[in-house]
Motif scaffolding. Structure first.
Motif, PDB file in Angstrom:
ATOM      1  N   LEU A 190       0.812  -1.219   0.000  1.00  0.00           N
ATOM      2  CA  LEU A 190       0.000   0.000   0.000  1.00  0.00           C
ATOM      3  C   LEU A 190       0.846   1.269   0.000  1.00  0.00           C
ATOM      4  O   LEU A 190       0.312   2.373  -0.039  1.00  0.00           O
ATOM      5  CB  LEU A 190      -0.942   0.020   1.207  1.00  0.00           C
ATOM      6  CG  LEU A 190      -1.900  -1.161   1.320  1.00  0.00           C
ATOM      7  CD1 LEU A 190      -2.902  -0.924   2.447  1.00  0.00           C
ATOM      8  CD2 LEU A 190      -2.662  -1.384   0.007  1.00  0.00           C
ATOM      9  N   ASN A 191       2.182   1.095   0.054  1.00  0.00           N
ATOM     10  CA  ASN A 191       3.064   2.255   0.002  1.00  0.00           C
ATOM     11  C   ASN A 191       2.842   3.268   1.109  1.00  0.00           C
ATOM     12  O   ASN A 191       2.997   4.472   0.908  1.00  0.00           O
ATOM     13  CB  ASN A 191       2.911   2.976  -1.341  1.00  0.00           C
ATOM     14  CG  ASN A 191       3.979   2.532  -2.307  1.00  0.00           C
ATOM     15  OD1 ASN A 191       5.042   2.090  -1.870  1.00  0.00           O
ATOM     16  ND2 ASN A 191       3.696   2.607  -3.579  1.00  0.00           N
ATOM     17  N   VAL A 192       2.448   2.785   2.273  1.00  0.00           N
ATOM     18  CA  VAL A 192       2.325   3.685   3.418  1.00  0.00           C
ATOM     19  C   VAL A 192       3.739   3.966   3.931  1.00  0.00           C
ATOM     20  O   VAL A 192       4.588   3.076   3.917  1.00  0.00           O
ATOM     21  CB  VAL A 192       1.496   3.026   4.546  1.00  0.00           C
ATOM     22  CG1 VAL A 192       1.339   3.974   5.717  1.00  0.00           C
ATOM     23  CG2 VAL A 192       0.140   2.618   4.013  1.00  0.00           C
ATOM     24  N   GLN A 193       3.983   5.177   4.371  1.00  0.00           N
ATOM     25  CA  GLN A 193       5.315   5.479   4.915  1.00  0.00           C
ATOM     26  C   GLN A 193       5.599   4.565   6.100  1.00  0.00           C
ATOM     27  O   GLN A 193       4.755   4.438   6.991  1.00  0.00           O
ATOM     28  CB  GLN A 193       5.374   6.919   5.393  1.00  0.00           C
ATOM     29  CG  GLN A 193       5.603   7.909   4.282  1.00  0.00           C
ATOM     30  CD  GLN A 193       5.772   9.302   4.821  1.00  0.00           C
ATOM     31  OE1 GLN A 193       6.368   9.500   5.871  1.00  0.00           O
ATOM     32  NE2 GLN A 193       5.227  10.275   4.113  1.00  0.00           N
ATOM     33  N   PRO A 194       6.809   3.962   6.134  1.00  0.00           N
ATOM     34  CA  PRO A 194       7.108   2.956   7.157  1.00  0.00           C
ATOM     35  C   PRO A 194       6.823   3.421   8.584  1.00  0.00           C
ATOM     36  O   PRO A 194       6.265   2.678   9.382  1.00  0.00           O
ATOM     37  CB  PRO A 194       8.583   2.682   6.961  1.00  0.00           C
ATOM     38  CG  PRO A 194       8.836   2.994   5.541  1.00  0.00           C
ATOM     39  CD  PRO A 194       7.894   4.106   5.175  1.00  0.00           C
ATOM     40  N   ILE A 195       7.189   4.658   8.909  1.00  0.00           N
ATOM     41  CA  ILE A 195       7.033   5.085  10.302  1.00  0.00           C
ATOM     42  C   ILE A 195       5.549   5.176  10.666  1.00  0.00           C
ATOM     43  O   ILE A 195       5.140   4.849  11.781  1.00  0.00           O
ATOM     44  CB  ILE A 195       7.773   6.427  10.559  1.00  0.00           C
ATOM     45  CG1 ILE A 195       7.940   6.651  12.056  1.00  0.00           C
ATOM     46  CG2 ILE A 195       7.082   7.608   9.922  1.00  0.00           C
ATOM     47  CD1 ILE A 195       8.982   7.681  12.407  1.00  0.00           C
ATOM     48  N   VAL A 196       4.736   5.565   9.703  1.00  0.00           N
ATOM     49  CA  VAL A 196       3.293   5.646   9.945  1.00  0.00           C
ATOM     50  C   VAL A 196       2.699   4.234   9.996  1.00  0.00           C
ATOM     51  O   VAL A 196       1.911   3.898  10.884  1.00  0.00           O
ATOM     52  CB  VAL A 196       2.595   6.465   8.838  1.00  0.00           C
ATOM     53  CG1 VAL A 196       1.101   6.490   9.057  1.00  0.00           C
ATOM     54  CG2 VAL A 196       3.154   7.873   8.793  1.00  0.00           C
ATOM     55  N   ALA A 197       3.113   3.407   9.029  1.00  0.00           N
ATOM     56  CA  ALA A 197       2.577   2.053   8.943  1.00  0.00           C
ATOM     57  C   ALA A 197       2.836   1.278  10.232  1.00  0.00           C
ATOM     58  O   ALA A 197       1.944   0.607  10.766  1.00  0.00           O
ATOM     59  CB  ALA A 197       3.196   1.326   7.753  1.00  0.00           C
TER      60      ALA A 197
END
Lengths: 343, 501
Positions: A131-138
């Protein structure tokens, strides 16, 4: 020789040696005893170095998973919560609170806890890679939700267990050395084989440096990322298991608390760039031992509890400065100026 | 004679393992446009970096208006009146046009930033450049050409005495280039000294007064533009006689007899382009021509699986294949050099060797590691064959010049032993020598039976290399030319749509 000088491992290695030697000198001056004193009791080694080895092993395991993730220019801040989930799953099974049909089998408990860790990693990987969510947010999702899940598993209670087999994971010895050391060593060797004997290492580095170029060179970026986050999840679960075996139970609110920061710190001290690229597991392992050494030193010198955090920060600042080429060059400049004035 | 506006003497600069500048001199007069020329790696960029304080020089003197100066940082250079506009616009795309123009020197009123003045002054300023746009809009919303104009406007507005334009035209259309030249001439009248770095020699003759040539970090000479003929100039840049250059540009044009078909694309499409049908033969160089945005790159990306194919079929050797991602394409023996070398090509921090073997490694699978020994052999082989200039295969690729990076990427794909090589603008932004070399490599590869798909904006280059050519307009293939029909006139006609009826 030159190759050795340029390798990533040299700086954390020197840092560790310097810290230990400094402790030894200080300790002898202050207490007239050796910081390194190791005694033999019942065929086991005892001493501060052994403590560092035992307790540092947790950080080593965690840092190895974290290294892979950070090298891809990602991050995983959910590892502390994943530790809590894995610990509560493993302890609940051993305690026969859940899955009573397993009769508290320790082996099954560990295996299932590791699987749960893999599942957590897969979730992170799904968010990041697919889903290409930013790692820190994910990974923040599991950071916050993870402890809730752990409490669901343990009914919100601190699960205490009574199983010598489970205690053995942390407290046991083999050939006089603590078991966690062997677990960490095993994981380290596996990770090195996994990345050096295959081209996974190069793939990780290239994804971290330029993921679009890597994709167009035929690297299956999202698949690889997924595998890496799963690996990191398993490592976090393993750390949680070792930790819970040490405190003989699982405390969902405190197990692995702030470990994500210690894990990242260990990797950073090891010299792997946090924005991706070159990495070394050995460096990260050394970084993890430094993190543990600092804690052990603080207790050995009897620093008052209010000051421990400040003290820890101070040592970290010094190490970071020592690893900064710009700072060292400036320092050198100051000294050589003084030298020339004196001459 | 009046004092020179700028004088640089005996400039030396070394990087680890490379002498980038060796006793170079350069001087600039006020009210003139001065071309700084040389191949990639000649030292142009380094000279400019030294002048603008990005890099510190090892030795030499710089005089501005006859006084020796020591530039310590880019900011310091600006304060001294030396402004630079780079090839890649280095403004902030997320700030407004006006903010970009005034960043770092905002006018203040009662301790607050005077937005009204910023916006009004900006509007006034860009009017001088024939731009009429909303200065409160984000800079990133405008085309690169406009952004570049704004960068120049900003540079001029901060009372620059010297304006350095580092390859400003490589992303501009012909009309935009003309406009830029008008502005340059206007600025010249105002007494600015302009340093113009470019790869386009025609532009040098159109707009400059003086030429300084560097080669391999050394100073070759400074000449009056109207006294130096183009062949002689090229000779000076390459350090070769023009005769040997003529030999580089030999090409083959005859198509092979009864060529074997390699790939057949039927009504294929992605999210960006629909209904693509064409076929490519083995042993031929095929071209994709068309204006920017006509769908050339989209077609290439479709073939390579870089964009997801949503419709149609691809047949290779008359067998249906499924290409879902670049790895599938690589395993079908297709290779693709992207037009964006930096963002989609090189992996900057990795060594030349790793950059070369990465696609081969992917093709074999990550579990079947290419041994150190084999990797070294492959890397050395291509470094030699493609004449890649580097001290060693362990050098990081980001340290190479553009032309050499391009060759490494070519090596990456040749190492996978492809049957179809797609090259999107492989010669953009690299010097003439490397350009000719790459053209020749493409033609030679086709001779060995490879199928090549060549995309370039330079019609002359396309005309020389291609056996067949597909012309695109508005994301559709509108024409196919082959053999002697491939002339600049015919291509232009097709692009313009005159051949329709």
């Amino acid at each position: 020789m030159k190759k050795f000088k340029n390798s990533l491992e040299i700086r954390p290695f020197l840092a560790l040696i310097v810290i230990l030697l400094a402790c030894e000198v200080l300790y002898r001056v202050m207490f007239g005893d050796s910081f390194f004193k190791i005694t033999m009791v019942d065929g086991h080694f005892y001493g501060r170095l052994i403590d560092i080895l035992r307790n540092g092993s947790k950080y080593v395991i965690l840092a190895i998973g974290m290294t892979m993730v950070l090298a891809t220019a990602g991050t995983d801040i959910s590892v502390g919560s994943v530790m809590a989930i894995a610990a509560s799953v493993a302890c609940s099974i051993v305690d026969e609170r859940i899955l009573p049909s397993l009769h508290g089998n320790v082996f099954a408990a560990v295996l299932i806890a590791l699987l749960v860790g893999a599942l957590c990693g897969a979730w992170n990987g799904f968010l990041v890679a697919k889903l290409n969510v930013q790692p820190i947010v994910a990974t923040m999702i599991l950071l916050t939700a993870g402890r809730g899940i752990a409490q669901l598993v343990s009914d919100g209670k601190i699960v205490t267990i009574n199983s010598d087999a489970y205690y053995f994971i942390n407290g046991g010895y083999f050939l006089g050395l603590p078991i966690p050391f062997y677990i960490a060593l095993f994981v380290l060797v596996i990770a090195i084989i996994l990345t050096k004997r295959t081209a996974l290492g190069m793939a990780i580095e290239s994804i971290g440096i330029n993921s679009e170029s890597s994709r167009l060179s035929g690297i299956l970026v999202s698949k690889n990322l997924w595998v890496i986050y799963i690996f990191c999840g398993i490592m976090a679960a393993l750390t949680g298991i070792v930790e819970s075996a040490g405190i003989k139970g699982a405390d969902c609110n405190n197990c692995g608390l702030l470990y994500e920061m210690d894990g990242i710190l260990a990797v950073a001290l090891g010299g792997t760039a946090l924005n991706g690229g070159r990495f070394s597991f050995v460096s990260s392992a050394l970084g993890a031992l430094i993190v543990q050494t600092i804690s052990t030193v603080i207790y050995a010198f009897g620093v008052t509890p209010e000051l421990t955090k400040v003290f820890k920060a101070l040592i970290v600042v010094i190490i970071c400065l020592a690893q900064s080429p710009i700072f060292m060059a400036k320092l050198k400049g100051i000294f050589s100026k003084k030298g020339s004035v004196a001459a | 004679m009046a004092t020179k506006l700028l004088r640089m003497e005996h400039v030396n600069k070394s990087f680890p393992g490379v002498v980038a500048l060796n006793d170079v001199e350069f001087s600039l007069e006020a009210g003139s446009i001065h071309a700084l020329l040389g191949e990639n790696g000649a030292g142009k960029s380094t000279l400019i970096k030294v002048l603008t304080g990005v890099e510190k020089m090892d030795g030499g003197e710089v005089y501005l208006d006859g006084n020796e100066i020591h530039v310590t940082s880019p900011f310091d250079a600006q304060k001294k009146g030396i402004s630079t506009v780079y090839q890649e616009v280095n403004l902030c795309p997320d700030l407004s046009v006006a903010e970009n123009i005034f960043i770092g020197r905002e006018p203040k009123k009662h301790g607050h930033i005077d937005w009204k003045k910023i916006n009004e002054d900006s509007k006034e300023l860009i009017k001088e450049f024939d731009l009429n746009l909303d200065v409160t809009k984000k800079l990133g919303a405008f085309p690169v050409a406009v952004q570049q104009m704004i960068a120049i406007a900003r540079a001029v507005d901060i009372k620059a005495k010297i304006l350095i334009l580092d390859e400003p035209t490589s992303s501009l259309s012909q009309a935009e280039v003309e406009k830029l030249f008008d502005i340059m001439r206007e600025l010249k009248k105002r007494g600015l000294g302009i340093v113009f770095v470019t790869h386009f020699l025609d532009q040098v003759y159109e707009v400059t007064d003086t030429i300084t040539v560097l080669r391999n970090g050394g100073y070759v000479g400074t000449y009056k533009t109207d006294e130096l003929e183009k062949p002689a100039l090229i000779g000076k840049m390459l350090g070769k006689d023009f005769d040997s250059l003529a030999e580089i540009s030999v090409t083959q044009r005859e198509a092979g007899e009864n060529p074997e078909k390699f790939i057949d694309v039927e009504n294929a499409g992605t999210a960006k382009i629909k209904n693509v049908s064409f076929s490519l033969n083995k042993g031929e160089v095929s071209g994709l021509s068309g204006l920017l945005g006509s769908g050339r790159t989209e077609t290439a990306r479709l073939l390579f699986g870089a964009d997801k194919m949503t419709e149609g079929h691809i047949k290779i050797h008359d067998k249906n294949v499924s290409i879902k991602n670049p790895l599938d394409a690589i395993r079908c023996d297709i290779a693709f050099c992207s037009e964006n070398r930096k963002t989609e090509g090189i992996i900057g921090e990795l060594s030349i060797m790793d950059n070369i073997i990465i696609a081969l490694q992917a093709k074999r699978g990550l579990m079947h590691v290419v041994s150190k020994k084999e990797a070294a052999e492959i890397a050395d082989k291509y470094i030699k064959e493609l004449n890649i200039k580097t001290p060693s295969r362990d050098q990081k690729i980001k340290n190479l010049s553009g032309g050499n990076q391009q060759k490494v990427l070519l090596a990456r794909w040749l190492a996978t032993d492809p049957e179809l090589l797609i090259m999107d603008e492989p010669t953009r932004g690299i010097d003439i020598g490397a350009k000719a070399e790459i053209q020749r490599i493409v033609v030679d590869l086709a001779k060995t039976g490879m199928s090549c798909l060549f995309i370039s904006s330079e019609l002359e280059e396309m005309q020389r290399c291609c056996n067949t050519m597909y012309v695109l307009r508005d994301k559709k293939i509108v024409d196919k030319l082959s053999g002697d029909n491939i002339t600049e006139a015919n291509i232009m006609k097709s692009i313009a749509g005159e051949g329709e009826n």
